[in-house]
Design an enzyme around this catalytic site. Structure first.
Site, short mmCIF file in Angstrom:
data_model
loop_
_atom_site.label_atom_id
_atom_site.label_comp_id
_atom_site.label_asym_id
_atom_site.label_seq_id
_atom_site.Cartn_x
_atom_site.Cartn_y
_atom_site.Cartn_z
N GLY A 8 0.83 -1.22 0.00
CA GLY A 8 0.00 0.00 0.00
C GLY A 8 0.85 1.25 0.00
N GLY A 11 -0.27 5.14 -0.67
CA GLY A 11 -1.29 5.78 0.14
C GLY A 11 -0.72 6.94 0.95
N GLN A 12 -1.54 7.46 1.86
CA GLN A 12 -1.15 8.65 2.63
C GLN A 12 0.14 8.40 3.42
OE1 GLN A 12 -3.83 9.84 5.79
NE2 GLN A 12 -2.87 11.84 6.03
N ASP A 54 -1.06 -6.91 -5.47
CA ASP A 54 -2.38 -6.94 -4.82
C ASP A 54 -2.27 -7.93 -3.66
OD1 ASP A 54 -4.97 -7.53 -4.01
OD2 ASP A 54 -5.80 -7.35 -6.04
N ILE A 55 -2.46 -7.44 -2.44
CA ILE A 55 -2.20 -8.32 -1.28
C ILE A 55 -3.24 -9.42 -1.11
CG2 ILE A 55 -0.84 -6.68 0.08
CD1 ILE A 55 -3.68 -6.38 1.67
N TYR A 143 -14.52 -1.32 9.48
CA TYR A 143 -13.08 -1.04 9.56
C TYR A 143 -12.55 -1.41 10.95
CZ TYR A 143 -8.84 1.94 9.58
OH TYR A 143 -7.56 2.44 9.68
N LYS A 147 -9.87 -4.20 12.11
CA LYS A 147 -8.61 -3.85 12.79
C LYS A 147 -8.45 -4.61 14.09
CE LYS A 147 -6.50 -1.03 10.00
NZ LYS A 147 -5.21 -1.41 9.40
N1 NAD Z 1 -4.32 7.65 7.67
C1 NAD Z 1 -4.87 7.50 8.85
O1 NAD Z 1 -5.45 8.45 9.42
C2 NAD Z 1 -4.75 6.18 9.58
C3 NAD Z 1 -5.16 6.11 10.92
C4 NAD Z 1 -5.10 4.88 11.57
C5 NAD Z 1 -4.58 3.76 10.92
N2 NAD Z 1 -4.17 3.87 9.62
C6 NAD Z 1 -3.69 2.64 8.97
O2 NAD Z 1 -2.43 2.87 8.35
C7 NAD Z 1 -2.34 2.08 7.16
C8 NAD Z 1 -2.02 2.98 5.97
O3 NAD Z 1 -3.03 3.97 5.91
P1 NAD Z 1 -3.07 5.11 4.81
O4 NAD Z 1 -3.68 6.29 5.45
O5 NAD Z 1 -1.77 5.23 4.11
O6 NAD Z 1 -4.18 4.49 3.84
P2 NAD Z 1 -4.46 4.86 2.30
O7 NAD Z 1 -5.87 4.47 2.02
O8 NAD Z 1 -4.03 6.24 2.01
O9 NAD Z 1 -3.47 3.85 1.59
C9 NAD Z 1 -3.70 2.47 1.58
C10 NAD Z 1 -3.26 1.95 0.24
O10 NAD Z 1 -3.58 0.56 0.18
C11 NAD Z 1 -3.91 0.29 -1.17
N3 NAD Z 1 -4.66 -0.94 -1.29
C12 NAD Z 1 -5.98 -1.17 -1.10
N4 NAD Z 1 -6.27 -2.43 -1.39
C13 NAD Z 1 -5.14 -3.04 -1.76
C14 NAD Z 1 -4.80 -4.35 -2.18
N5 NAD Z 1 -5.73 -5.32 -2.31
N6 NAD Z 1 -3.50 -4.63 -2.47
C15 NAD Z 1 -2.56 -3.68 -2.38
N7 NAD Z 1 -2.82 -2.40 -2.01
C16 NAD Z 1 -4.10 -2.09 -1.71
C17 NAD Z 1 -4.72 1.50 -1.62
O11 NAD Z 1 -4.74 1.60 -3.03
C18 NAD Z 1 -3.97 2.63 -0.94
O12 NAD Z 1 -2.99 3.20 -1.80
C19 NAD Z 1 -3.68 1.35 7.01
O13 NAD Z 1 -3.56 0.06 7.56
C20 NAD Z 1 -4.61 2.17 7.86
O14 NAD Z 1 -5.68 1.40 8.36
C21 NAD Z 1 -4.25 5.05 8.94
#
Ligand code: NAD
Length: 317
Positions: A8, A11-12, A54-55, A143, A147
């Site tokens: 991933g 992502g953010q 793709d995980i 969600y 988790k």
């Molecule tokens: N950003 C937050 O505020 C926050 C808060 C608590 C926990 N988290 C956790 O941190 C982790 C990263 O969060 P984030 O904010 O970067 O999320 P995000 O949604 O910005 O990024 C997650 C990425 O996972 C990818 N993804 C989805 N399905 C997939 C698959 N089948 N195979 C491969 N990639 C896939 C998406 O395309 C995305 O780019 C996550 O586990 C999230 O639950 C984030």
């Protein structure tokens, strides 16, 4: 030598974690991966090894770990709280079946794992203020259900197979490099973009919805610090509460107003995200993380706001 796979990665969090890890351990040792590529991510896809992954595809997970001799996985791929409510089955597939694929391949190929959990593991029955590390966790969002199940599964794999799995419960993450991916705390990033671009912001949460937040530099430092911590000192290992900033939309707007005096916030409540926010803690007790591995976030509300406005000011010029 460390060989780290980041799932991933576009992502953010991954957008900033990958360069941070590449700086720390060398670009050739960090394998960024994502289900698909998008425009504007050339820094991640081009700055070191990159794999389309793709995980939910176990064979693909196995092959990438084998190909690169991976010994550590930062498992970020996930669906988040708001988008998950639109498609709970898809969320379960990514968040649970994807995690099982990572755990199984890590077990068979001896990798350690970083698993980010969330304040979404708490629910309406959890204590609201300074929510303890060990307390009631009965979430009501899909969600949150995924988790807490993920946390338990990680504990199980550690206990049964001795896998080195560590993780944090992140609150809302605030950052300037990439947009958030569909969570309940996204307002705390969107507000900065709209403050700079439009001078006003319409918030989807109520003005007094208190949720903890954390700024990206502390997210990155916390993850690596936990993964490098002395295991003998970790009583929990997994699912540590971490927090840095306790804030409401109204308080965040007031802080931004100190820099953009004409800034105005109004409210158009999204009932789905408001219900999720209402079920989450107002604030977290992160003393276990502080005690066991030295969690020590640097950014408070004032510093984070100054830095966000500075960074986004440059980006949006
Ligand atoms: N950003 C937050 O505020 C926050 C808060 C608590 C926990 N988290 C956790 O941190 C982790 C990263 O969060 P984030 O904010 O970067 O999320 P995000 O949604 O910005 O990024 C997650 C990425 O996972 C990818 N993804 C989805 N399905 C997939 C698959 N089948 N195979 C491969 N990639 C896939 C998406 O395309 C995305 O780019 C996550 O586990 C999230 O639950 C984030």
């Amino acid at each position: 030598m460390k060989k780290i796979l980041v799932t991933g990665a576009l992502g953010q969090i991954g957008t900033e974690l990958v360069p941070y890890l590449r700086d720390k351990y060398g670009p050739e040792n960090i394998i960024a991966s994502s289900r698909r590529v998008k425009d504007g991510c050339e820094g991640i896809t081009g700055g070191g090894p990159f794999e389309l992954l793709d995980i939910t595809n176990r064979e693909a997970v196995r092959s990438v770990i084998k190909k690169h001799g991976v010994d550590s996985v930062y498992h970020l791929a996930s669906m988040l709280s708001a988008t998950g409510e639109d498609n709970p089955q898809a969320l379960w597939d990514v968040n649970m079946n994807g995690l099982i694929n990572i755990l199984e391949e890590a077990r068979q190929q001896s990798c350690s794992i970083f698993f980010p959990s969330s304040i979404a593991v708490f629910g309406p029955d959890s204590p609201k203020d300074k929510t303890p590390q060990d307390t009631v966790t009965r979430p009501t969002s899909i969600y949150g259900v995924s988790k807490i199940s993920g946390e338990l599964l990680c504990d199980y794999y550690h206990k049964k197979y001795g896998l080195d799995i560590r993780g944090l419960r992140y609150p809302g993450v605030i950052s300037s490099a990439a947009m958030p991916g569909g969570g309940t705390t996204d307002y705390a990033v969107h507000i900065f973009y709209d403050a700079i671009k439009k001078g006003s912001y319409t918030c989807f949460l109520e003005e007094n919805s208190s949720i903890d937040m954390i700024y990206m530099p502390d997210v990155l430092e916390g993850a690596v610090k936990l993964m490098e911590a002395d295991p003998a000192k970790l009583q929990h290992r997994n699912a540590f509460n971490v927090s840095a900033i306790t804030v409401t939309p109204k308080e965040l707007a007031a802080e931004i107003k100190k820099h953009i005096p004409g800034f105005n916030i109004d409210y158009d409540i999204d009932p789905v995200r408001q219900a999720i926010a209402d079920s989450w803690p107002n604030s977290l007790d992160d003393s276990a993380a502080r005690r066991e591995w030295g969690w020590d976030p640097q950014y408070d509300l004032k510093m984070m706001t100054e830095d966000m406005l500075r960074e986004l000011g440059k980006k949006l010029q």
